[in-house]
Design an enzyme around this catalytic site. Sequence first.
Site, PDB file in Angstrom:
ATOM      1  N   HIS A 138       7.851  -2.974  -0.747  1.00  0.00           N
ATOM      2  CA  HIS A 138       6.970  -3.836   0.505  1.00  0.00           C
ATOM      3  C   HIS A 138       5.633  -4.228  -0.159  1.00  0.00           C
ATOM      4  CE1 HIS A 138       5.727  -0.183   3.128  1.00  0.00           C
ATOM      5  NE2 HIS A 138       4.848  -0.434   2.095  1.00  0.00           N
ATOM      6  N   GLU A 143       8.850  -5.679   4.913  1.00  0.00           N
ATOM      7  CA  GLU A 143       9.722  -4.736   4.352  1.00  0.00           C
ATOM      8  C   GLU A 143      10.887  -5.646   3.720  1.00  0.00           C
ATOM      9  OE1 GLU A 143       8.822  -1.721   4.321  1.00  0.00           O
ATOM     10  OE2 GLU A 143       8.583  -0.863   6.279  1.00  0.00           O
TER      11      GLU A 143
HETATM   12  C1  F6R Z   1      -1.332  -1.076   3.487  1.00  0.00           C
HETATM   13  C2  F6R Z   1      -0.283  -1.763   3.089  1.00  0.00           C
HETATM   14  C3  F6R Z   1       0.946  -1.062   2.147  1.00  0.00           C
HETATM   15  C4  F6R Z   1       0.585  -0.079   1.300  1.00  0.00           C
HETATM   16  C5  F6R Z   1       1.903   0.587   0.841  1.00  0.00           C
HETATM   17  C6  F6R Z   1       1.595   1.699  -0.351  1.00  0.00           C
HETATM   18  O1  F6R Z   1      -2.164  -1.903   4.168  1.00  0.00           O
HETATM   19  O2  F6R Z   1      -0.277  -3.002   3.386  1.00  0.00           O
HETATM   20  O3  F6R Z   1       1.630  -2.119   1.899  1.00  0.00           O
HETATM   21  O4  F6R Z   1      -0.023  -0.557   0.319  1.00  0.00           O
HETATM   22  O5  F6R Z   1       2.737   1.015   1.664  1.00  0.00           O
HETATM   23  O6  F6R Z   1       1.066   2.638   0.461  1.00  0.00           O
HETATM   24  P1  F6R Z   1       0.479   3.890  -0.222  1.00  0.00           P
HETATM   25  O7  F6R Z   1      -0.598   3.400  -1.020  1.00  0.00           O
HETATM   26  O8  F6R Z   1      -0.038   4.967   0.979  1.00  0.00           O
HETATM   27  O9  F6R Z   1       1.582   4.634  -1.145  1.00  0.00           O
END
Ligand code: F6R
Length: 259
Positions: A138, A143
Site C-alpha cells: 500500500h 490497500e
Molecule cells: C503513512 C502511510 C503509510 C506508510 C506505510 C509504511 O502516512 O501512508 O503508507 O508509509 O504503512 O509504514 P512504516 O513506514 O511504518 O513501515
Amino acid sequence: MRVVILPTEKEASDFAANFIEKFIAEKNNTVLGLATGGSVFSTYDALIRKYQNGRISFQNVVTFNLDEYVGLAPNHKQSYRHYMNKNLFDHIDINKKNTHIPECLDGNFELTCSNYESLIKSHGGINLQLLGVGSNGHIGFNEPTSSLKSRTRVKTLTNNTIHNNARFFGESELQPSIAITMGIGTIMDAKNIILLGLGQHKSRAVADLVEGPLSSFCPGSALQNHANAIVVLDQLAASNLKLYDYYIQSEKMNVEYMS
Ligand code: F6R
C-alpha cells in the site's frame, strides 16, 4: 522509475533528506506531500538537523499529509497530526497553518475529502510527495485492490496493516481500523515522488512495486506509470529485486554522468 539502492537505512534516509533539501532550495513555495510511520522517522530527523544547522528553511513550504485515522482528535497521541508535530513540525520554522492533514471529526467525510482535494489544487498541486510502502504494497492507506485512479476518501484498513501498526499503540489503546487517505490518483498527480523502502520486511512489496505487474493488488506498482518517481531502498529492502545489479550499475553511471 529511478531505483537507488544504498547500503543502510541511514544512508537511504539521508539521501531522501538531501533530495528534499535540494528540492526546497530550488523551488520557491514548495508544496510537499508527507507521510508518517517508521520509514520516514530518520528522514525527518535529518531534516530537523539541516534546519538547526541553518541549511534549510520551511517558512515558505506548504505540506499535505497522506492520511489520518478516522476518530482520533488532532491532540490524540496516536493521531498523525500528533506524529507530525512531534517528529517534524515542532522542530522547524514551518507555519503550522501551512500544514494540512485530512482530519475529520464531524463525520462529514465526503466534504472533508473533497475539500482536501480542492485545497491541494488551490496550492497548484503537490511538487514533491514523500512516501513509505506497506508490507502489502500500500501507499498512503490505499490497500490492495484500491482503484489506481482513486481520490481522497475513507478506506478500511486490512488486518495486515492494523497488525503492522499495532506497534505504535499501547495494549489498551483503541486502534482505528478506518482512515482518510489521499487516493492513488491524488498521489500520482504529484509532480515528483520519492518513496522510501527500508528493511527486509519490505523486500517483497518493493519487488512487486518495482518489477511486478501494474496491479491494484500492489497499489505502489502505480508508480511505474509516474514520470518522476524515485524509489530509495536499503540493501535489505532491495534484496528481492531481480535487476538488483542493474540498478546499482545504472545509478553509478548516473552519478558519474552528473558529476
Ligand atoms: C503513512 C502511510 C503509510 C506508510 C506505510 C509504511 O502516512 O501512508 O503508507 O508509509 O504503512 O509504514 P512504516 O513506514 O511504518 O513501515
